[in-house]
Scaffold this active site. Structure first.
Site, PDB file in Angstrom:
ATOM      1  N   HIS A  28      -3.404 -17.140  -3.349  1.00  0.00           N
ATOM      2  CA  HIS A  28      -3.582 -16.320  -2.589  1.00  0.00           C
ATOM      3  C   HIS A  28      -4.890 -15.722  -2.518  1.00  0.00           C
ATOM      4  O   HIS A  28      -5.356 -14.523  -1.786  1.00  0.00           O
ATOM      5  CB  HIS A  28      -2.601 -15.280  -3.990  1.00  0.00           C
ATOM      6  CG  HIS A  28      -1.702 -16.257  -4.349  1.00  0.00           C
ATOM      7  ND1 HIS A  28      -0.700 -15.615  -5.326  1.00  0.00           N
ATOM      8  CD2 HIS A  28      -0.703 -16.918  -4.057  1.00  0.00           C
ATOM      9  CE1 HIS A  28      -0.066 -16.328  -5.943  1.00  0.00           C
ATOM     10  NE2 HIS A  28       0.553 -17.556  -4.564  1.00  0.00           N
ATOM     11  N   ASP A 124      -0.167  -8.784  -2.761  1.00  0.00           N
ATOM     12  CA  ASP A 124       0.066  -9.932  -2.392  1.00  0.00           C
ATOM     13  C   ASP A 124       1.394 -10.107  -2.711  1.00  0.00           C
ATOM     14  O   ASP A 124       2.627  -9.413  -3.544  1.00  0.00           O
ATOM     15  CB  ASP A 124      -0.397 -11.369  -2.668  1.00  0.00           C
ATOM     16  CG  ASP A 124      -0.685 -11.765  -3.820  1.00  0.00           C
ATOM     17  OD1 ASP A 124       0.080 -11.281  -4.989  1.00  0.00           O
ATOM     18  OD2 ASP A 124      -1.537 -12.197  -4.465  1.00  0.00           O
TER      19      ASP A 124
END
Length: 478
Positions: A28, A124
């Protein structure tokens, strides 16, 4: 709470500013950091990356501290989650922490708005509960999806799948066919959705519903890699979320210390395209029995290999005492007796870490035995290196199907009935990738994807044009 990283070069309050919300994991944070660098270099932005104290790690701290102004980092304070079951999956913990951090996030976003020209919040894939806070503060919420279009399609379609499918996904009689995507057998679907009674399934379903609340989705993939899925997801239809394919965003190759790494000096001595790089990523580990089969299979293949060895997942030497127990005679005591001595002319084993981007980019590297994490996959494609797919968890099994059956740049291994991949199978697939016709075909296809990937990141390329498009949309609201 003050953000770290701003200095005289932050561009002042008039410079465009974007806030990136990162949930934990290299998969991420690394592409988000690369997105931040592009926004600074190409569009003159300043950036704040917000993360969570609960998930802080040395690797995360090192990455965030390496980012130069005008990229700042801000860490939200810890929130309690000890009321969750002790075996809660990481996806559940991440989702709960985000929800419980929303009051602090709201306060920090308000503070940033008072000091900077904040144009958008980009969260995200597990940060979707921040969207409501962003809207309340007048900020457009965007989703950053660090994986591929196959995984994105699964998230988006999960609410309708949940309503129409009664059984567990692993029990589906036929592969799941998402629009534009390679069919995925039920057992190979995203691991957190395999038990619909588990709280983690409800969280994944929750995020899938909220993806539709984003004003746009920024994806770390590129059209040539998943052309049919891209065509479907980019259709101009009512209710369709704008899609921006900005990939491949991969970690920049670091200068300095890694150039002196022993493994790179060893690669310098090997023939071009002759070495198989073996690595299961930052979180990947095998059982002791499976490591033995892998080792003996590499030996049986007769191929050169560079193996990043981690301690076994079922014990062996723990990471805490690993380096203190190794000796020159037996530096990897959990591997088969005599393996190091028998393979010392063709193999190199290194503990825990290697400069992966540099290794994959080296002329001697001809293949990659990988867990199929998306960061590693994109790094392999950018280097033009075909893959042997050995998925472990998360979305890696469906990635393996997509790479082998869709893009056709990977070969897959077959496990035995007991779940182990036997040494004979390892040897067969390794030899096929490095010398066989299937390997040559995969190498040709990945070379073509490499060209498309690199072209997209050049001036006028598709990835940079997609980034320009979303930035111009942000600026038009200013």
């Amino acid at each position: 709470m003050e953000a770290k990283g701003f200095g005289k070069s932050d561009g002042g309050t008039d410079a465009p500013h974007v806030v990136l919300l990162a949930t934990p994991g290299a998969g991420h944070l690394i592409p988000l950091a690369e997105l931040a660098k592009l926004l600074v270099a190409r569009h003159g932005f300043s950036v704040t990356i917000i993360s969570f104290t609960v998930f802080a790690s040395k690797a995360q701290d090192a990455l965030l501290s390496s980012l130069a102004p005008p990229i700042a980092s801000l860490v939200l304070p810890a929130v309690p989650f000890d009321d969750l079951p002790p075996d809660s999956p990481i996806e559940t913990i991440m989702s709960v922490v985000v929800v419980r951090s929303l009051p602090t996030l709201r306060a920090e976003l308000s503070r940033l708005q008072a000091s900077f020209n904040v144009l958008a919040l980009v969260a995200d894939l597990f940060g979707t509960d921040s969207f409501a806070v962003a809207r309340d503060l007048g900020l457009p919420p965007y989703l950053f999806f660090p994986s591929n279009l196959l995984a994105l399609s699964l998230f988006i379609h999960l609410p309708e799948l949940d309503a129409s499918i009664a059984c567990e996904y692993r029990d589906l009689p036929e592969p799941l066919r998402l629009p534009g995507c390679v069919p995925i057998p039920g057992p190979d679907l995203l691991h957190p959705i395999q038990d619909r009674s588990n709280e983690v399934y409800r969280w994944i379903l929750h995020h899938g519903r909220q993806y539709r609340d984003a004003e746009g989705i920024i994806v770390n993939s590129f059209e040539a890699f998943e052309p049919d899925a891209a065509k479907v997801l980019k259709q101009s239809e009512p209710g369709q979320i704008p899609l921006y394919l900005v990939g491949p965003l991969t970690q920049s190759r670091a200068a300095g210390a890694e150039e002196d790494a022993e493994c790179l000096r060893w690669l310098d001595k090997q023939p071009v395209g002759s070495v198989l790089f073996v690595s299961f990523g930052s979180g990947g580990a095998l059982t002791t029995a499976q490591m033995a089969e892998l080792a003996l299979g590499l030996e049986m293949s007769g191929q050169r290999f560079l193996w990043v060895v981690r301690s076994p997942s079922d014990g062996g030497n723990s990471s805490a005492n690993y380096f203190t127990t190794q000796s020159k005679a037996d530096p990897f005591p959990f591997l088969p007796a005599g393996f190091l001595e028998r393979t010392r002319e063709v193999g190199l084993l290194i503990p825990s870490w290697a400069p992966q981007v540099a290794v994959l980019s080296h002329a001697a590297t001809g293949g990659f035995l990988s867990h199929c994490g998306w960061n590693s996959t994109l790094e392999s494609v950018k280097a033009g290196v075909p893959i042997i797919a050995w998925p472990l968890f998360a979305e890696q099994r469906q990635n393996a199907v997509m790479l082998a059956e869709g893009a056709k740049i990977a070969l897959r291994l077959r496990a035995a009935e007991d779940g182990l991949v036997p040494r004979e199978e390892v040897a067969r697939v390794v030899k096929e990738l490095m010398e066989g016709e299937e390997g040559k075909a995969a190498r040709r296809r990945v070379s073509g994807l490499q060209e498309e990937a690199l072209r997209g990141l050049e001036e006028g390329g598709a990835a940079l044009e997609a980034l320009d498009e979303v930035v111009n949309k942000w600026k038009s609201r200013n």
